[in-house]
Design an enzyme around this catalytic site. Structure first.
Site, short mmCIF file in Angstrom:
data_model
loop_
_atom_site.label_atom_id
_atom_site.label_comp_id
_atom_site.label_asym_id
_atom_site.label_seq_id
_atom_site.Cartn_x
_atom_site.Cartn_y
_atom_site.Cartn_z
CG ASP A 230 -32.40 -24.69 8.77
OD1 ASP A 230 -32.91 -25.12 9.81
OD2 ASP A 230 -31.38 -23.97 8.75
CD GLU A 294 -36.47 -23.26 11.45
OE1 GLU A 294 -36.19 -23.19 12.65
OE2 GLU A 294 -35.64 -22.96 10.57
C1 GLC Z 1 -32.91 -23.86 12.20
C2 GLC Z 1 -32.64 -25.20 12.81
C3 GLC Z 1 -31.68 -25.01 13.95
C4 GLC Z 1 -30.39 -24.46 13.40
C5 GLC Z 1 -30.64 -23.18 12.63
C6 GLC Z 1 -29.46 -22.80 11.79
O1 GLC Z 1 -33.55 -23.02 13.05
O2 GLC Z 1 -33.84 -25.78 13.21
O3 GLC Z 1 -31.44 -26.19 14.65
O4 GLC Z 1 -29.49 -24.19 14.43
O5 GLC Z 1 -31.72 -23.31 11.73
O6 GLC Z 1 -29.35 -23.67 10.71
#
Ligand code: GLC
Length: 569
Positions: A230, A294
């Site tokens: 994440d 991500e």
């Molecule tokens: C990432 C996740 C999202 C979350 C954010 C904070 O972008 O995909 O859903 O709110 O991180 O953890």
């Protein structure tokens, strides 16, 4: 065109590339189709309205049946659920909402039995404010060791009454919150790039690094096949935490910014040594365990740094997700992706939907720009025509699933689910909605629990009819049992696409562009399959060839707009 019944199926093993290290089996993740499960909304075994691990286990056969290779589970760890589980209070346990560690083990075993790999989410940029590390940091004073794990700073102004800098939270509002010290006096401020319940860790702190190596080992020991990381572009901040005002076109997570110098909280070079150390841990385990980033990083050439040979294995291709339904943009991003990822020896990935963006069955039909994170709701401008959105989504998915590399699916897209637009205000739960006082709808509309059975309570999500977000009343039409066996359904289209992708080994193939179809057409050959997608309105004449798949019924030879066909050629 007719189906050539004499065609011999192709044995994938004869075409699969060999593992670069062992020279034997292919590395599964280079070509895998990975299905994202959002546990709150997949299937609910105990009827409380929130999905859970036993619910997932019970419904797992349907994913094996769909033909995916792996599942990625969004967080199910101990959490107060202020950001739907992306606010973790214990990285090594299961929240009672979702079940127990034993339930996880059962799920993983069932997945293995079905031939599905399992990837879990790891959230290293921040913890929950309910994490014992943060609670200790609040109790221990300024300068304490507990506080050094987070980004605490004194405020500006005569009495420290102003935040330490001007950074804004991804979810809206200031990225700093002031605490009250244990003695009752107004105290320091802590950084939270997301909600105030998600304090950012200080990744310059060696202790923090060591904790996460243990977390990785905990899940690797439990047999997971990898981690989705994440906010993998956010963990290191520029020294001094300088003020910064993003350009107007910046998406909330940093996409859309191609500036030479990244924002001081995204894409800092220091993140890479963290992933190198994680890679060493993964490589010390048997089997192919993977890290997928991500990271909302533009341009793609920069994102490629996340997947250099000694870092992560994959990164989500958000440039692809954001390329819209425009042939020239799609062609460009495919070319760029294949080139830059190959330059570091990584497969490209492809993705059109996830739990943070408007579902592509709605997004591709929007008539105005909708920045990531804004969401759509009843008062949004340029709302999509549902039929157009769905036609484009089917056509776009059929392009994606023909591309070489690895593709990510988000639960429900195989049903053609649209964004839930008409959620009542009082049902909304995304912190974005609250922190912007309703100015941004946020992401609830893509997170509504799945419809499984048209005639059951909560469409088969559970047996009680409870649902943490209300399901639109017309979702019986999208229920899995409605679509199963209907050759015109999106579910059967996905099943056929995944089967054909695997039979022709498209994931391990390569692209050769075909010209002569005009500027609004995406046309390419991948091995024995020719793919033609018409993003325009003018029908496109097709060559005479066996039809493998079409997103619309084709009785004549012409491919209408918003449609894709796969031909054997
Ligand atoms: C990432 C996740 C999202 C979350 C954010 C904070 O972008 O995909 O859903 O709110 O991180 O953890």
């Amino acid at each position: 065109m007719s189906l050539d019944e004499t065609a011999q199926p192709i044995d994938p093993q004869t075409l699969a590339p060999l593992d670069t290290v062992t020279g034997l089996e292919p590395e599964w993740w280079r070509t895998a189709v990975i299905y994202q499960i959002y546990p709150r909304s997949f299937a609910d075994s105990d009827g409380d309205g929130i999905g859970d691990l036993p619910g997932i286990t019970r419904r797992l056969d349907s994913l094996a049946d769909l033909g995916v290779d792996a599942i990625w589970l969004s967080p199910f760890f101990t959490s107060p659920q202020k950001d739907a589980g992306y606010d973790v209070a214990d990285y090594c346990d299961v929240d009672p909402l979702f079940g127990t560690l034993a339930d996880f083990d059962i799920l993983r075993q069932k997945a293995t039995d079905l031939g599905l790999r399992v990837i879990v989410d790891i959230v290293p940029n921040h913890t929950s404010s309910a994490h014992p590390w943060f609670e200790a940091a609040l109790v221990d004073g300024p300068g304490s060791e507990a506080r050094s794990h987070y980004l605490f700073r004194d405020g500006r102004g005569d009495r420290g009454e102003l935040p330490p800098n001007n950074w804004q939270s991804v979810f809206g509002g200031d990225a700093w919150t002031r605490i009250t010290e244990a003695d009752g006096t107004p105290g320091q401020w802590y950084l939270h790039l997301f909600d105030s319940s998600q304090p950012d860790l200080d990744w310059n702190d060696e202790w923090v690094r060591e904790q996460f190596l243990s977390v990785l080992r905990f899940w690797l020991d439990r047999g997971v096949d990898g981690f989705r990381v994440d906010v993998a572009h956010g963990m290191i901040k520029r020294p001094g935490l300088p003020d910064y005002t993003p350009p107007a076109d910046a998406g909330s997570m940093g996409g859309g910014q191609e500036a030479a110098e990244p924002p001081p909280y995204w894409a800092q070079d220091g993140v890479h040594e963290i992933y190198r150390s994680w890679r060493t841990v993964l490589d010390s385990y048997p089997g192919d365990r993977i890290l997928v980033a991500e990271a909302w990083v533009d341009p793609l050439s920069k994102l490629a740094n996340w997947v250099r040979p000694d870092e992560m294995h994959q990164a989500f291709n958000f440039s692809y997700l954001e390329s819209g339904w425009k042939a020239s943009s799609i062609r460009r991003v495919i070319d760029d992706s294949l080139e830059v990822f190959a330059s570091v020896g990584a497969p490209s990935t492809w993705v059109l939907s996830n739990h943070d963006v408007v579902r592509h069955a709605s997004r591709l039909g929007l008539t105005v720009e909708n920045p990531q994170g804004a969401g759509i709701g009843p008062k949004s401008k340029g709302l999509p025509d549902r039929a157009i959105g769905l036609a484009r989504a089917r056509a776009a998915s059929a392009v994606m699933l023909a591309l070489p590399g690895s593709a990510y699916l988000y639960q429900g897209e195989e049903l053609g689910l649209p964004e839930a637009i008409d959620l009542p205000d009082e049902a909304r739960q995304d912190p974005t909605w609250f922190r912007t006082e309703g100015a941004r709808y946020g992401r609830d509309g893509c997170r509504v629990p799945l419809p499984w059975e048209a005639a059951s309570p909560a469409f088969g999500f559970n047996t009680t009819g409870e649902s943490w977000l209300p399901q639109p009343s017309d979702w019986a039409a999208y229920a899995r049992d409605t679509e199963t066996g209907d050759p015109s359904s999106t579910l059967e289209l996905y099943r056929l696409a995944l089967d054909t992708r695997s039979r022709f080994n498209l994931g391990a193939g390569s692209i050769e562009w075909l010209t002569g179809y005009g500027p609004e057409v995406v046309a390419f050959r991948n091995g024995d399959v020719t793919v033609i997608a018409n993003t325009g309105a003018v029908p496109v004449e097709l060559p005479v060839a066996e039809e493998l798949l079409s997103t619309v019924p084709l009785d004549g030879a012409a491919l209408p707009g918003d449609a894709t066909v796969w031909l054997r050629a």
